[in-house]
Write a protein that holds these residues in place. Sequence first.
Motif, PDB file in Angstrom:
ATOM      1  N   UNK A  77       5.831  -2.251  -1.039  1.00  0.00           N
ATOM      2  CA  UNK A  77       5.657  -3.419  -0.176  1.00  0.00           C
ATOM      3  C   UNK A  77       6.694  -3.390   0.937  1.00  0.00           C
ATOM      4  N   UNK A  78       6.233  -3.617   2.151  1.00  0.00           N
ATOM      5  CA  UNK A  78       7.131  -3.739   3.295  1.00  0.00           C
ATOM      6  C   UNK A  78       7.012  -5.143   3.863  1.00  0.00           C
ATOM      7  N   UNK A  79       8.146  -5.767   4.072  1.00  0.00           N
ATOM      8  CA  UNK A  79       8.201  -7.088   4.699  1.00  0.00           C
ATOM      9  C   UNK A  79       8.916  -6.922   6.039  1.00  0.00           C
ATOM     10  N   UNK A  80       8.196  -7.218   7.114  1.00  0.00           N
ATOM     11  CA  UNK A  80       8.749  -6.970   8.445  1.00  0.00           C
ATOM     12  C   UNK A  80       8.755  -8.254   9.268  1.00  0.00           C
ATOM     13  N   UNK A  81       9.747  -8.325  10.147  1.00  0.00           N
ATOM     14  CA  UNK A  81       9.857  -9.455  11.079  1.00  0.00           C
ATOM     15  C   UNK A  81       9.985  -8.910  12.497  1.00  0.00           C
ATOM     16  N   UNK A  82       9.205  -9.479  13.410  1.00  0.00           N
ATOM     17  CA  UNK A  82       9.258  -9.099  14.816  1.00  0.00           C
ATOM     18  C   UNK A  82       9.547 -10.360  15.631  1.00  0.00           C
ATOM     19  N   UNK A  83      10.552 -10.303  16.475  1.00  0.00           N
ATOM     20  CA  UNK A  83      10.885 -11.434  17.350  1.00  0.00           C
ATOM     21  C   UNK A  83      10.961 -10.926  18.780  1.00  0.00           C
ATOM     22  N   UNK A  84      10.327 -11.631  19.694  1.00  0.00           N
ATOM     23  CA  UNK A  84      10.302 -11.167  21.081  1.00  0.00           C
ATOM     24  C   UNK A  84       9.904 -12.315  22.004  1.00  0.00           C
ATOM     25  N   UNK A  85      10.260 -12.208  23.288  1.00  0.00           N
ATOM     26  CA  UNK A  85       9.867 -13.239  24.248  1.00  0.00           C
ATOM     27  C   UNK A  85       8.396 -13.102  24.624  1.00  0.00           C
TER      28      UNK A  85
ATOM     29  N   UNK B  90       0.829  -1.193   0.000  1.00  0.00           N
ATOM     30  CA  UNK B  90       0.000   0.000   0.000  1.00  0.00           C
ATOM     31  C   UNK B  90       0.865   1.245   0.000  1.00  0.00           C
ATOM     32  N   UNK B  91       0.308   2.401   0.408  1.00  0.00           N
ATOM     33  CA  UNK B  91       1.083   3.640   0.464  1.00  0.00           C
ATOM     34  C   UNK B  91       2.256   3.526   1.430  1.00  0.00           C
ATOM     35  N   UNK B  92       3.439   3.932   0.982  1.00  0.00           N
ATOM     36  CA  UNK B  92       4.637   3.853   1.809  1.00  0.00           C
ATOM     37  C   UNK B  92       4.476   4.658   3.095  1.00  0.00           C
ATOM     38  N   UNK B  93       3.837   5.823   2.995  1.00  0.00           N
ATOM     39  CA  UNK B  93       3.669   6.675   4.179  1.00  0.00           C
ATOM     40  C   UNK B  93       2.956   5.908   5.299  1.00  0.00           C
ATOM     41  N   UNK B  94       1.907   5.181   4.951  1.00  0.00           N
ATOM     42  CA  UNK B  94       1.148   4.466   5.968  1.00  0.00           C
ATOM     43  C   UNK B  94       1.918   3.260   6.508  1.00  0.00           C
ATOM     44  N   UNK B  95       2.745   2.655   5.672  1.00  0.00           N
ATOM     45  CA  UNK B  95       3.590   1.559   6.153  1.00  0.00           C
ATOM     46  C   UNK B  95       4.585   2.065   7.188  1.00  0.00           C
ATOM     47  N   UNK B  96       5.184   3.226   6.907  1.00  0.00           N
ATOM     48  CA  UNK B  96       6.158   3.779   7.853  1.00  0.00           C
ATOM     49  C   UNK B  96       5.472   4.286   9.114  1.00  0.00           C
TER      50      UNK B  96
END
Length: 266
Positions: A212-220, A180-186
């Motif tokens: 397109x933004x591909x994100x990874x989140x890792x956390x306990x 989608x729109x880059x602004x909203x991804x950021x």
Amino acid sequence: AGASARLSYAPATRRIRVDGAQLRLPGGGIVAFAGEGALDEAGPRLAGRVRIASVPVDSVARYWPLAIAPKARRWIVTNLSSGTVDEAILDLALEPAPGGPARLRSFSGSVAFRGVSVGYIPGMPKVAGVDGSAILSLPRVEVSAHSGNVGGQRVEEGRALLPALDTDVEMADIRVSVRGPLREQLQLLDHQPLGLMRQVGMNPGDFGGEGTTRARFAFPLVESLKVEQVSVSGTAEAKGFSLRRAALGQDARDGDIAARFDDKGL
């Protein structure tokens, strides 16, 4: 609504069989069970299959006993809401437990759902309207999203993996691809508690373009998660890219861009 079941018991072998046990819920949902076991001197043994169909996700906690795969149950009840479980197939086996009636020896299953809201990090907008599936076992939960939306972005694919629920070091590995729109991804990456763009002194409102933004989140998996415990990484690609005051006070526009980011910067 109503319930029915067929039970048989063989005194000579002390074996018991359950066929066609079914609970019909208001609204047309079904919870069914079939299995067999034995009433041993040490305690009951039972192996069987549970089938759940057309049940609201918000009702899952009511029909999932606390003692059955409690860690998988806790994550699903906490992070999945709204929508419908189209079908869940759960295979389980109980065996005698020292000092108690029975314990869970094995557990596995699959779930298909639609229109579900999925939480991933406390405080972040949920992914809504998710159609997807889940694979469950005692040590592991894996949720796959085939569609959905978050923060005005279309989710192209997503995955939530909890790989070590049978240890004291329980972790979550969340991956999501949005378009989608880059602004909203950021803006999403800058949402509290992440605040990724603020960390690098940039304003999402200064950006333009589609991508397109591909994100990874890792956390306990802890009750009071702190932002410094969340590892963030990913890539962003956009066409028609623009940035206000990109260099020497001048705007950049009509470009293509590829970027990498993590919790240390962009």
